[in-house]
Write a protein that holds these residues in place. Structure first.
Motif, PDB file in Angstrom:
ATOM      1  N   LEU A   1      38.123 -22.966 -28.022  1.00  0.00           N
ATOM      2  CA  LEU A   1      37.292 -22.259 -28.991  1.00  0.00           C
ATOM      3  C   LEU A   1      38.155 -21.422 -29.934  1.00  0.00           C
ATOM      4  N   GLY A   2      39.163 -20.755 -29.388  1.00  0.00           N
ATOM      5  CA  GLY A   2      40.081 -19.984 -30.219  1.00  0.00           C
ATOM      6  C   GLY A   2      40.847 -20.863 -31.186  1.00  0.00           C
ATOM      7  N   SER A   3      41.276 -22.042 -30.702  1.00  0.00           N
ATOM      8  CA  SER A   3      41.985 -22.983 -31.559  1.00  0.00           C
ATOM      9  C   SER A   3      41.081 -23.475 -32.684  1.00  0.00           C
ATOM     10  N   ALA A   4      39.796 -23.697 -32.368  1.00  0.00           N
ATOM     11  CA  ALA A   4      38.835 -24.140 -33.382  1.00  0.00           C
ATOM     12  C   ALA A   4      38.633 -23.065 -34.446  1.00  0.00           C
ATOM     13  N   ALA A   5      38.500 -21.817 -33.996  1.00  0.00           N
ATOM     14  CA  ALA A   5      38.308 -20.714 -34.940  1.00  0.00           C
ATOM     15  C   ALA A   5      39.512 -20.585 -35.868  1.00  0.00           C
ATOM     16  N   TYR A   6      40.700 -20.751 -35.306  1.00  0.00           N
ATOM     17  CA  TYR A   6      41.919 -20.658 -36.114  1.00  0.00           C
ATOM     18  C   TYR A   6      41.984 -21.801 -37.126  1.00  0.00           C
ATOM     19  N   SER A   7      41.695 -23.023 -36.680  1.00  0.00           N
ATOM     20  CA  SER A   7      41.774 -24.182 -37.565  1.00  0.00           C
ATOM     21  C   SER A   7      40.760 -24.083 -38.699  1.00  0.00           C
ATOM     22  N   ILE A   8      39.540 -23.719 -38.354  1.00  0.00           N
ATOM     23  CA  ILE A   8      38.479 -23.644 -39.357  1.00  0.00           C
ATOM     24  C   ILE A   8      38.783 -22.582 -40.408  1.00  0.00           C
ATOM     25  N   SER A   9      39.454 -21.515 -39.994  1.00  0.00           N
ATOM     26  CA  SER A   9      39.742 -20.410 -40.913  1.00  0.00           C
ATOM     27  C   SER A   9      40.930 -20.687 -41.826  1.00  0.00           C
ATOM     28  N   ARG A  10      41.714 -21.726 -41.547  1.00  0.00           N
ATOM     29  CA  ARG A  10      42.865 -22.056 -42.392  1.00  0.00           C
ATOM     30  C   ARG A  10      42.387 -22.805 -43.644  1.00  0.00           C
ATOM     31  N   LYS A  11      43.073 -22.593 -44.744  1.00  0.00           N
ATOM     32  CA  LYS A  11      42.762 -23.313 -45.963  1.00  0.00           C
ATOM     33  C   LYS A  11      43.305 -24.737 -45.871  1.00  0.00           C
ATOM     34  N   PRO A  12      42.549 -25.726 -46.382  1.00  0.00           N
ATOM     35  CA  PRO A  12      43.049 -27.104 -46.371  1.00  0.00           C
ATOM     36  C   PRO A  12      44.344 -27.204 -47.148  1.00  0.00           C
ATOM     37  N   ALA A  13      45.283 -28.027 -46.638  1.00  0.00           N
ATOM     38  CA  ALA A  13      46.572 -28.223 -47.319  1.00  0.00           C
ATOM     39  C   ALA A  13      46.642 -29.627 -47.876  1.00  0.00           C
TER      40      ALA A  13
END
Length: 402
Positions: A372-384
């Motif tokens: 869940l923490g990994s998902a929150a981190y990924s979702i919050s990153r801007k697409p590259a």
């Protein structure tokens, strides 16, 4: 309910037949060991070699075959898969049988990845999650039914019979796909540097970790579900079979439900919802184990449904983040999932060895919270953009072509 392109269901049937072979030896290890004059642990390597070969070969083979027309590649992989299982069925050599299992895993990896990729292309984007969910219903169904099917057929006709059946069914699937599957051009070839830049962004790395951590947490308990149940309830082998059957039914249904939710609410919201509920269900298994067997089975069915509900949303999420590297993303994610299965089984065994099987649910739940923490981190990153690779990834390779 909903109706999708009929070819999606054909691909799901293909994924079901191919997926069945992975765990089919689980219930007949003693028969294999006796016939080949090896130990049961050596026979267990037939499962290990399959998982490892699947995990390592998927991204490599999808990269090597990036320029091949997709239908041709699909049929070629099915042909290799059939030959590999015929070798397993007729070989009397342990080494040759082990090699054939690895070959079937490698060809199976290509088939599974292409099934997901092609299914997502056969429907509008608004139905992509459901299409991928149908494929995962086939995959989860194969993993659930592999052991009981192997036991029933193996005990009745010998351990080689299940592999002959799989080869026969694969031949029928191959004919059906040759007749009805349309020729599909491969995606535009992306240079290795661009592929690595897409794979190495923080958003994608953390996104891939979601599957790894979730399945690691899941297998921490699921791999040892039998001893966990027996430690809490005095039930018969027949009742234990019912427990696995109910888990399997809900796991298959969960794949379809995850696809529906992904299309309705979006991949990111579905990922977060499923992970929150899944983590909670693992902790609740602790309390359910101290109630009646019926309360426990009800909670277990919820846990089982959630265990496969993540995959359709996860695949849709990865496709959206890096559309130019779809096949590589999907193959890597399948590899990550298999590594998660292996890691979870290992951690679960360590928990039992160092303490008690009673601790497996909360350990698995904590690992699921990391997902869940990994998902929150990924979702919050801007697409590259793949045209703006990270410096770290750019240094990995300076190749200009695949």
């Amino acid at each position: 309910m909903f109706f999708l392109n009929a070819r999606v269901y054909l691909l799901a049937i293909s994924a079901f037949v191919v997926g069945t072979v992975e765990l089919i030896v689980g219930g007949i290890l003693d028969l294999i060991a006796s016939d080949l004059h090896i130990s049961v642990s050596a026979a267990g390597h037939f499962i290990t070699i399959f998982s490892v070969a699947f995990a390592l070969s998927a991204p490599i083979l999808m990269n090597i075959t990036a320029r091949m027309e997709r239908k041709r590649l699909y049929l070629l992989a099915l042909g290799v898969f059939i030959v590999a299982n015929l070798i397993v069925a007729f070989s009397s050599s342990y080494g040759l049988t082990l090699s054939a299992r690895a070959l079937s895993a490698m060809s199976g990896a290509v088939i599974i990845v292409l099934s997901i990729s092609l299914a997502s292309q056969l429907v509008p984007e608004s139905h992509r999650g459901r299409a991928i969910g149908i494929i995962y219903m086939g995959i989860s169904g194969s993993l659930v039914l592999g052991v009981p099917v192997g036991m029933v057929i193996g005990n009745a006709y010998g351990w080689r019979a299940p592999f002959l059946l799989i080869a026969g069914l694969s031949a029928l699937v191959m004919v059906a796909n040759a007749m009805f599957l349309k020729r599909t051009a491969p995606s535009p070839v992306v240079s290795l540097r661009q592929q690595l830049s897409a794979l190495c962004t923080k958003k994608i790395i953390s996104g891939q970790l979601i599957s790894f951590l979730m399945l690691t947490g899941h297998l921490t308990l699921y791999a040892y579900l039998t001893p966990f149940v027996h430690a809490n309830f005095d039930i018969s082998p027949a009742m234990m079979s019912i427990v696995y059957f109910l888990f399997g039914i809900t796991a298959v249904a969960g794949g379809g439900l995850g696809g529906l939710l992904s299309d309705k609410w979006g991949a990111t919201r579905t990922i977060v919802l499923v992970l929150v509920c899944f983590s909670a269900s693992m902790f609740m298994m602790l309390f359910a184990a101290h109630a009646s067997i019926y309360v426990f089975m009800a909670m277990m069915m919820i846990w089982g449904g959630l265990s496969w509900a993540l995959s359709p949303a996860q695949q849709s999420y990865l496709i959206k983040q890096a559309p130019s590297t779809v096949d590589i993303q999907l193959s890597l994610n399948n590899s990550v999932m298999h590594l998660g299965i292996a890691t979870g089984s290992f951690i679960g065994g360590m928990v039992i060895e160092k303490s008690s099987v009673a601790n497996n649910p909360w350990v698995g739940g904590l690992i699921a919270l990391l997902a869940l923490g990994s998902a929150a981190y990924s979702i919050s990153r801007k697409p590259a953009s793949v045209t703006e690779p990270m410096a770290k990834c750019a240094s990995i390779s300076s190749a200009d072509s695949v």
